[in-house]
Structures are given as structure tokens and as C-alpha cells.
Scaffold this motif. Structure first.
Motif, PDB file in Angstrom:
ATOM      1  N   ASP A 199      39.869  39.255  45.189  1.00 24.97           N
ATOM      2  CA  ASP A 199      40.462  38.823  43.887  1.00 24.97           C
ATOM      3  C   ASP A 199      40.299  37.685  43.142  1.00 24.97           C
TER       4      ASP A 199
ATOM      5  N   ASP B 222      36.258  37.299  42.308  1.00 26.86           N
ATOM      6  CA  ASP B 222      35.915  37.880  41.036  1.00 26.86           C
ATOM      7  C   ASP B 222      36.562  37.333  39.957  1.00 26.86           C
ATOM      8  N   LYS B 223      37.541  36.656  39.808  1.00 29.44           N
ATOM      9  CA  LYS B 223      38.043  35.557  38.696  1.00 29.44           C
ATOM     10  C   LYS B 223      37.037  34.345  38.788  1.00 29.44           C
TER      11      LYS B 223
ATOM     12  N   TYR C   1      34.035  33.577  39.933  1.00 24.13           N
ATOM     13  CA  TYR C   1      32.775  33.900  39.504  1.00 24.13           C
ATOM     14  C   TYR C   1      32.616  35.182  38.753  1.00 24.13           C
ATOM     15  N   ASP C   2      33.513  35.267  37.688  1.00 21.38           N
ATOM     16  CA  ASP C   2      33.711  36.413  36.744  1.00 21.38           C
ATOM     17  C   ASP C   2      32.254  36.773  35.998  1.00 21.38           C
TER      18      ASP C   2
ATOM     19  N   VAL D 123      29.632  38.602  38.405  1.00 19.74           N
ATOM     20  CA  VAL D 123      30.082  39.926  39.188  1.00 19.74           C
ATOM     21  C   VAL D 123      29.042  40.972  38.935  1.00 19.74           C
TER      22      VAL D 123
ATOM     23  N   TYR E 113      25.443  39.050  43.709  1.00 22.17           N
ATOM     24  CA  TYR E 113      26.877  39.025  43.646  1.00 22.17           C
ATOM     25  C   TYR E 113      27.338  39.394  45.060  1.00 22.17           C
TER      26      TYR E 113
ATOM     27  N   ASN F  27      29.578  36.931  47.206  1.00 23.90           N
ATOM     28  CA  ASN F  27      31.006  37.212  47.514  1.00 23.90           C
ATOM     29  C   ASN F  27      31.246  37.182  49.234  1.00 23.90           C
TER      30      ASN F  27
ATOM     31  N   TYR G  76      39.137  26.500  32.913  1.00 24.60           N
ATOM     32  CA  TYR G  76      39.342  27.962  33.638  1.00 24.60           C
ATOM     33  C   TYR G  76      39.419  28.264  35.112  1.00 24.60           C
ATOM     34  N   GLU G  77      38.364  27.533  35.706  1.00 24.72           N
ATOM     35  CA  GLU G  77      38.050  27.643  37.037  1.00 24.72           C
ATOM     36  C   GLU G  77      39.365  27.062  37.692  1.00 24.72           C
TER      37      GLU G  77
ATOM     38  N   VAL H 169      42.203  29.220  38.149  1.00 21.08           N
ATOM     39  CA  VAL H 169      42.046  30.231  39.005  1.00 21.08           C
ATOM     40  C   VAL H 169      42.531  29.755  40.538  1.00 21.08           C
TER      41      VAL H 169
END
Ligand code: CMP
Length: 149
Positions: free
Chosen positions: A44, A47-48, A50-51, A54, A59, A63, A126-127, A130
Motif C-alpha cells: 500500500d 503504491d502511494k 511510487y504512484d 506503478v 515496478y 516493489n 506529497y511523499e 505518505v
């Protein structure tokens, strides 16, 4: 301009015992650490964080690497911190990174590339959002005296 940025010490660097060496580069440059945590990322979070990646072919590799062990997330504040931290880190592809940069000194792989750092001030906010909550941040004065290693 004083701004915030995110630096992530990735699992490869944690497993190689490089946390202290990397943090010392940030401190040596006079940047202020305003939040810091060691954590395991779940899918979860990845994904946020490294939006924008994705849908890329790499990816799944990214991940599985980034969830393979603990990382250290660091919120940094300072003059031009986004640009300065990226300069300290060196280019993304470690084999291409200049000696003297963190990746240039310690890295030799594109995926296992020691660090992540935000590429723009807006992206940093933003990051940071997260990985950090408001209560993770601390406030203190950094004494920017010149010092010798
Ligand atoms: P980072 O700065 O964290 O941003 C995205 C990450 O994806 C990057 O560092 C690398 O770890 C990884 N990455 C970028 N491009 C590739 C690629 N072509 N193949 C594999 N991994 C990549």
C-alpha cells in the motif's frame, strides 16, 4: 529558499550498515533533520510513494526490492534542500554517479541504488505525507557552526 524534502535510505544501504555514513553527509551539509523513522513498507505504502511508477515495467522489481527489508525515512529541511539532497545523492543510476556523491561512492546498481530523494518541492510534500504524520515532526534550532571532521 527553505524547503522540505524526503530522503529514503533503502534496504540495500540499511543492510550494508550505511545509515550513519549517509546521515552524516546530510548533517555535514548543514541540513536539518526534522523527522526520522525506520520502517518496513507494505505494498500500500509503496503504491502511494511510487504512484508515478506503478505502470512501469520495472515496478515489480522496485516493489520487491523496497519491501525486502527495513528502510529509513528522513524528513529534511533547509535552504534548497530538494536540489541539495539530490546533488549529494548523485544520479539515479548508481554506476553513472560521480565519485564523491553517495551513490557514486557506495552504489553500483540501478534498482538497488541506496537512496530515494524527492525531485521537486511539491513532490516532496506529497511523499512526506505518505510516510510521516504531523506528530512525527520535531522542532529545534540547528546550530550551523562550521566544524571539522
Ligand atoms: P528512485 O529515485 O527511488 O525512483 C524510482 C526507483 O525505481 C529508482 O530510484 C530505482 O530504484 C528504480 N528504477 C528506476 N528505473 C529503473 C529501471 N529502469 N529498472 C529498474 N529499476 C529502476
Amino acid at each position: 529558499m527553505t524547503e522540505k524534502t524526503l530522503l529514503v535510505i533503502k534496504p540495500d544501504a540499511v543492510q550494508r550498515g550505511l545509515i550513519g555514513k549517509i546521515i552524516s553527509r546530510i548533517e555535514r551539509k548543514g541540513l536539518k533533520i526534522i523527522a526520522l523513522k525506520m520502517m518496513m513498507l507494505t505494498d500500500d505504502y509503496v503504491d502511494k510513494l511510487y504512484d508515478i511508477h506503478v505502470d512501469k515495467v520495472f515496478y515489480p522489481l522496485l516493489n520487491s526490492f523496497i519491501t525486502s527489508g527495513p528502510l529509513v525515512a528522513i524528513a529534511i529541511q533547509g535552504k534548497n534542500s530538494v536540489k541539495v539532497v539530490r546533488k549529494l545523492a548523485g544520479v539515479t543510476n548508481s554506476p553513472e554517479a560521480e565519485p564523491g556523491t553517495i551513490r557514486g561512492d557506495y552504489g553500483n546498481d540501478l534498482t538497488k541504488n541506496i537512496l530515494h530523494s524527492s525531485d521537486k518541492p511539491e513532490r516532496a510534500l506529497y511523499e512526506l505525507g505518505v510516510l510521516f504524520q504531523e506528530e512525527d515532526y520535531v522542532s529545534y534550532d540547528l546550530i550551523n557552526e562550521p566544524w571539522i571532521e
